[in-house]
Design an enzyme around this catalytic site. Sequence first.
Site, PDB file in Angstrom:
ATOM      1  N   GLU A  43      68.995  38.662  48.651  1.00 31.41           N
ATOM      2  CA  GLU A  43      67.658  38.573  49.568  1.00 31.41           C
ATOM      3  C   GLU A  43      67.332  40.046  49.715  1.00 31.41           C
ATOM      4  O   GLU A  43      66.014  40.269  49.827  1.00 31.41           O
ATOM      5  CB  GLU A  43      68.185  38.211  50.910  1.00 31.41           C
ATOM      6  CG  GLU A  43      68.807  36.603  50.808  1.00 31.41           C
ATOM      7  CD  GLU A  43      67.869  35.617  50.122  1.00 31.41           C
ATOM      8  OE1 GLU A  43      66.714  35.826  50.153  1.00 31.41           O
ATOM      9  OE2 GLU A  43      68.304  34.828  49.635  1.00 31.41           O
TER      10      GLU A  43
ATOM     11  N   GLU B 191      63.452  34.925  41.491  1.00 31.47           N
ATOM     12  CA  GLU B 191      64.697  34.599  41.867  1.00 31.47           C
ATOM     13  C   GLU B 191      65.657  35.177  40.787  1.00 31.47           C
ATOM     14  O   GLU B 191      66.926  35.438  41.155  1.00 31.47           O
ATOM     15  CB  GLU B 191      64.801  32.944  42.031  1.00 31.47           C
ATOM     16  CG  GLU B 191      63.975  32.481  43.023  1.00 31.47           C
ATOM     17  CD  GLU B 191      64.339  33.044  44.418  1.00 31.47           C
ATOM     18  OE1 GLU B 191      65.173  33.439  44.758  1.00 31.47           O
ATOM     19  OE2 GLU B 191      63.652  32.799  45.497  1.00 31.47           O
TER      20      GLU B 191
END
Length: 822
Positions: free
Chosen positions: A300, A322
């Site tokens: 994150e 991602e």
Amino acid sequence: MTDHSRSLIMTEAQERAALIDVDRYDIAVDLRGLFEGEVLEATSTITFRCQRPGAGTFVDCVADVRSASLNGVELDASAVVDGRIHLSDLVSENVLVVSSAQSDTGSGAGILRTVDPSDKLVYVWTSFEPDAARRAWACFDQPDLKAPHRFSVSAPETWTVTSNDGPESVVDLTDGGRLWAFPDTPPLSTYVVVVNAGPFHELREERGGHSLGLYCRQSLKEYLERDAADLFAATEAGLAFFGDRFGMPFPQVRYDQVFVPNMGGAMENWGCVTWTDSVLFRSPPTHGQRAMVNSVLLHEMAHMWFGDLVTMRWWDDLWLNEAFASWAATWAAVGATPYTDGWATFLAGLKLTGYQMDMGPASHPIRGNVPDVAQAMANFDAITYVKGQSVLAQLVAYVGEEAFVAGLATYFREHAWGNTALADLMSAIGDAAGRDLGEWTSAWFDRAGTDTLRLTTSAAGGEIHAEGPGGDEPRPHRLDIASYRRAPGGLEPLGVTEVETSGARTTVLGLPDADLHLLNHRDLTFAAVRTDVGSLAHLLAAASKLPDPLSRALAVATAWDMLAKGELTADAFLICVLDVLSVERSAGVVEPFLAMALRAAEQWSDPASVPDRLARLADVAAELAKVPEHRSPALRTLAAAAASAEHFALLDEAARDNLDLAWRVLARRAALDAYDGAAVEALLERDPDPDAGVRALGVTAARPDDNAKEEAWKEAFGTRSIPASLPLQQFATCFWRPVQGELMVRWAHRYLDELEALPIGGMLAMGGLVRNMFPTTGDRAFVERARAMAAAEGTDPTVRTTLLTGADTIARVLRARGQDSP
């Protein structure tokens, strides 16, 4: 409110982005209606420019629109259709003001209001990826219309509010509550802004020039305080590592992490990451659990650069977010934290899920066709995350880490606060490396499927035979081959041969004469690898003697791939992995090896062999439990496999002061038809976990009894009362017991019945339930029915992907068991 919204189409997004530029959002949010009710109110003021005055477009708002005005002129209610407010006769500079109310705050579709069952305190969180910001307030909800956001939030006086930065001021309101005013954010996409609120427990430290905050609900504060030192240390290390390597420090002083109930996963909101609080484990976490938290934290955080600072233009380049965040997380874990076996852990655990999906009918290119946002939701999968990470690791090997990192620094510098496509990144890396990456990019990112690399040897040397998926041309691969000679007590290394393949056949120069050639040493590429025939027997028999965790993980992963493809029996795989576990001491791979062994013994074995194979695994786990660092994961595996009185005696003694293990033991006994209701009630009384009721429900779900299954099923699919993430995963593991035979097959078909009745839309909230509750066993009819449902017109893309991948796995399991399936 009834949701009649439509998914945004790529061509609509392109047209809107060509027409308008958003200057800023000023958003007033009122959360006071959520203290005792279900309504979030918001007024969104959007300042934007139009490139063609007189033209029209639409703004997204999937809420009850109470009023809307454009440039001071009230808009008619008829302008709101399908979650869109249509705007006409735009001028060069426009101001749109929309007041709305959202009453759907209990389903998790962008907003969730949760009442803690232990103390009745209320918490609210938002999570907007990919397009759920429109459910909270009016916005142009697409990634390439970035703009500063300024939030003012009215909240109950007992609540703390978090957003993308710290508040500028907090003042009392005359009509009750307090007003939290936040500063302008940098130019951000709509999906990475956030508002969370509740009576949070807060911890804060100054580290490395940053103000780091941790938040959780009051009932979990002891667990946050237990883990805070590790979380603060990893956050400080990660910010320093990424800031240095990317040539651009995180530009904001404040960096918060908020742990919230009933959330699946974590979300990379700029400066304020929101997590599921199930990672605040209620029993002391294992090494694997700590490593997982460390990895998610770094993933994150990497998004602050990959995704927030520089954002993909459209969802077809989702991997730019991602895959890069996943790769960067492992890279940073190995380079900046204690989890130096990160690449071995990735291979033994997550990478296998990428191979699993890529070998089946749900495979798709990493950069896939994404005609609308609904398809984008389906692409949050193992291809995008896991295969994408693996391919980036291959790119690092192909161009060299120095050139790769230099290219990243250029990319961030040139595109800060903007939007990009794949070509922008590959151009920066190619320029730094002095290589044309055009063909490499197309081969790896635009084609689905996994290559197979086979090594053959002769007196003249070696040759790698490469096969592309479906008969296509194979991709180029940069890989290593480690060679070993058998020696007393182990394997003697003979050297490493570097190879760059090209085409179907590549000669390997300088390959030594050896007993074992380990193909894809260091796991540099993403491919199914098969070493030469002579080496293969040694690989399976001597995997435990390989010199490092990554090499042992490569051997076990190769054996698993052979099992999945019908080249190896479940028993042969189990012999290999149990031999490794009997000597393995790397905490980074013990847990994934135990998990693979359990799946092989329980799911992939024919029913008659399961008791014996579980007993063999239980014996190995009992021995591993004597090693302090491996005790917790070994005991958890023992609890899943135990059958003998000796096993249960060991477990009962260990579970006296371990509530998590005690629940696992009760579930195992219930699965063996020895349910103890009194013991469940007694444990509920002892367990302070606010989610303890879910653990008790899991014990019920484990019983080989239709009525018990029905009771548990209603909570999962009826009231949907089981919190997302770890609680739902634990419940699913309890429910799906492959050895319960025909009983499980009936419930597998019940699962398909539930999918047929799912409401259209809201898959962000439903995706976790659909994926986690997929059956682990079935029959031929289930496989055929699942495939037919996936092929049906109108099937949600997320459901389709889940059905195709799950049905393919069950078909392979049935073949491995000798129960043939198409």
